[in-house]
Enzyme design. Structure first.
Site, PDB file in Angstrom:
ATOM      1  N   ILE A 309     -30.775  23.404 -15.198  1.00 40.18           N
ATOM      2  CA  ILE A 309     -31.571  22.762 -14.407  1.00 40.18           C
ATOM      3  C   ILE A 309     -31.410  21.217 -14.569  1.00 40.18           C
ATOM      4  CG2 ILE A 309     -34.127  22.096 -14.021  1.00 40.18           C
ATOM      5  CD1 ILE A 309     -34.816  24.860 -15.470  1.00 40.18           C
ATOM      6  N   GLN A 312     -28.195  20.600 -12.392  1.00 34.91           N
ATOM      7  CA  GLN A 312     -28.499  20.697 -10.966  1.00 34.91           C
ATOM      8  C   GLN A 312     -29.010  19.312 -10.529  1.00 34.91           C
ATOM      9  OE1 GLN A 312     -27.608  22.288  -8.604  1.00 34.91           O
ATOM     10  NE2 GLN A 312     -29.087  21.768  -7.079  1.00 34.91           N
ATOM     11  N   GLU A 313     -29.951  18.786 -11.659  1.00 35.20           N
ATOM     12  CA  GLU A 313     -30.970  17.789 -11.088  1.00 35.20           C
ATOM     13  C   GLU A 313     -30.057  16.498 -11.100  1.00 35.20           C
ATOM     14  OE1 GLU A 313     -33.727  17.222 -10.011  1.00 35.20           O
ATOM     15  OE2 GLU A 313     -34.657  19.096 -10.194  1.00 35.20           O
ATOM     16  N   SER A 314     -29.233  16.216 -12.270  1.00 38.62           N
ATOM     17  CA  SER A 314     -28.571  15.027 -12.499  1.00 38.62           C
ATOM     18  C   SER A 314     -27.123  14.928 -12.960  1.00 38.62           C
ATOM     19  CB  SER A 314     -29.566  14.061 -13.493  1.00 38.62           C
ATOM     20  OG  SER A 314     -29.557  14.849 -14.723  1.00 38.62           O
ATOM     21  N   TYR A 439     -31.012  25.263  -4.374  1.00 38.67           N
ATOM     22  CA  TYR A 439     -31.521  24.712  -5.565  1.00 38.67           C
ATOM     23  C   TYR A 439     -31.603  25.964  -6.822  1.00 38.67           C
ATOM     24  CZ  TYR A 439     -34.155  22.352  -9.159  1.00 38.67           C
ATOM     25  OH  TYR A 439     -34.858  21.801 -10.334  1.00 38.67           O
TER      26      TYR A 439
END
EC number: 4.2.2.n1
Length: 486
Positions: A309, A312-314, A439
């Protein structure tokens, strides 16, 4: 690689009709003891399989795999214990049927007409195509006529039958070797490592392996989509076979089979070499700095999923900032961070702790009717989209006669949240549902890559340690001034 979605309604109808057709051949109707009676008396369903993350594997959380879960549900349906035994060679699987050491085979095997001499098949539970693979960077063959090296396939595999047919009908000069001591997965890995020029594999296994071996490349499809099936003993006793068909009909009718396919194959999609290569490099070079924090704050979540996660975010950049103002490893908004007690969003530990707590709160908030192993995907959609918009997607699903508690149904409605035809009638209005869909799918792919890549590294480290230990026994360490007397 495009996968054809199986028509589960057709599978269910066919299974039911076959079960009815087999009814006269069930021994217990005539007072005889049949195979199903013996299994129930034994209290065990004996299943032969092969070891593979997709099919059957064991870990700290117990056994897992598509075939394992399906076989476990069948054993539960029969009211007996599942005994699943892995074998290295495909031929060994069928030997266990011949010797009555197994009741059935559940090993992700492609339907193969040659096998019908020894066994009979159950209904398809997913489909694959056979593909020829090579190592990226070497010349890509466009047909079997272009092969400039060694082609080896696993002995006893459906690939052997396919190659024989091609030699007879189209490529008379086609030559290949077969291996009895290397599995299909091992041959694919050897191609990826540059130790073998070519092999054949099924499209699903190849797609999964590319997540940890991105240099494994598909040259061309060898066959159209073919069914993957279980295999059973050739027998006039249809008691077990009929029970299996009834079981399949129920699995199709209540949506369980489609949900299992979604769990294990739903994330298998298009392959991005650059993205995968970049991610694997980050696992080696960036993740070690943050792994202790993911493990510390994962809570009820698998730390590897939490890490996926964050990537995927940063992309594991603690200083990451978006144009909308979200920041940090977990890309928290100012309001969310404040509600979680996160004072510094770019502090890695605070961000990871906050993101984990927020996600676990969302999981607890997800309706109780959603199955335990699917709650995380609904929570992730809410994490990205907002909880209200996730509820809108469930409502759309229900209005269209889908199952609002099934991720495979709900995820297909997420893109509708941005379509004018649908969003005016929703409670929370327009949302970028297609982004939430991508996402969640990206996170699932990253998790598969991370789990598989770390397992490969641990396996190689264990093998190296074992070799070092053996060498240490054979050649004892001799200190300065010591001597070995013969």
């Amino acid at each position: 690689m495009t996968r054809i979605k199986l028509n589960y309604f057709v599978i269910g109808v066919v299974a039911l009709l076959l079960a009815l057709a087999l009814w006269p051949n069930i021994p217990w109707r005539n007072g005889q003891e049949g195979q199903l009676d013996r299994i129930k008396a034994r209290g065990e369903l004996r299943v032969s399989t092969i070891s593979s993350p997709l099919i059957y594997s064991t870990g700290k959380d117990g056994p897992s795999g598509f075939d394992y879960e399906l076989a476990k549900r069948f054993a539960d349906y029969l009211g007996v214990k599942l005994v699943m035994t892995p074998h290295h060679n495909i031929n060994d699987l069928f030997d266990t049927l011949d010797s009555d050491d197994a009741d059935m085979i559940a090993a992700g095997l492609i339907y193969n007409s040659e096998r019908l001499k020894r066994a009979r098949t159950g209904p398809a539970y997913y489909s694959v195509s056979q593909q020829l693979v090579y190592r990226l960077g070497s010349p890509r063959p466009k047909s079997f006529s272009d092969l400039k090296g060694q082609l080896i396939v696993a002995s006893g595999s459906a690939h052997m039958t396919t190659l024989k047919q091609l030699k007879q009908t189209k490529y008379p000069d086609l030559n290949w070797g077969s291996s009895v001591d290397r599995s299909g997965k091992e041959l694919l890995e050897q191609v990826a490592d540059g130790k073998l020029d070519y092999t054949l594999g099924d499209s699903v296994t190849i797609a999964l392996l590319q997540r940890i071996h991105p240099q494994l490349a598909v040259a061309f499809d060898v066959t159209d989509e073919e069914p993957v099936t279980w295999y059973f003993q050739q027998s006039h006793d249809d008691s077990l076979y009929a029970a299996m068909l009834d079981f399949y009909s129920e699995m199709v009718e209540d949506g369980s089979l489609a949900r299992l396919e979604e769990k294990y194959l739903g994330h298998v999609g298009s392959f991005d070499y650059v993205d995968t290569k970049t991610f694997l490099s980050a696992i080696d070079n960036v993740l070690p700095s943050f792994r202790p924090l993911f493990e510390k704050h994962a809570g009820e979540i698998d730390w590897r999923l939490l890490a996926a996660i964050a990537y995927q975010e940063s992309h594991w950049n603690p200083q990451a900032t978006s144009p909308t103002g979200v920041r940090g490893l977990m890309m928290l908004t100012r309001a969310t961070a404040s509600g979680l007690g996160v004072k510094d969003r770019v502090d890695p530990e605070e961000s990871i702790r906050g993101g984990s707590v927020y996600l676990q709160r969302l999981m607890q908030k997800v309706p109780d009717t959603i199955p335990e192993d699917e709650r995380i995907w609904f929570a992730l959609a809410a994490y990205n989209l907002g909880y209200g918009h996730m509820l809108d997607a469930r409502k759309l699903t229900k209005n269209q006669n889908g199952n609002p508690d099934s991720w495979v149904d709900v995820k297909m409605r997420l893109p509708m949240l941005s379509q004018k035809r649908y969003y005016p009638s929703t409670t929370y209005g327009y949302a970028r549902g297609h982004e939430a869909y991508n996402y969640v799918e990206n996170i699932r792919r990253y998790q598969v890559s991370l789990v598989g890549y770390l397992q490969e590294k641990e396996k190689k480290a264990a093998q190296h340690a074992a070799i070092e230990a053996e060498l240490g026994k054979a050649y004892p360490v001799v200190g300065p001034g010591w001597s070995i007397n013969n």
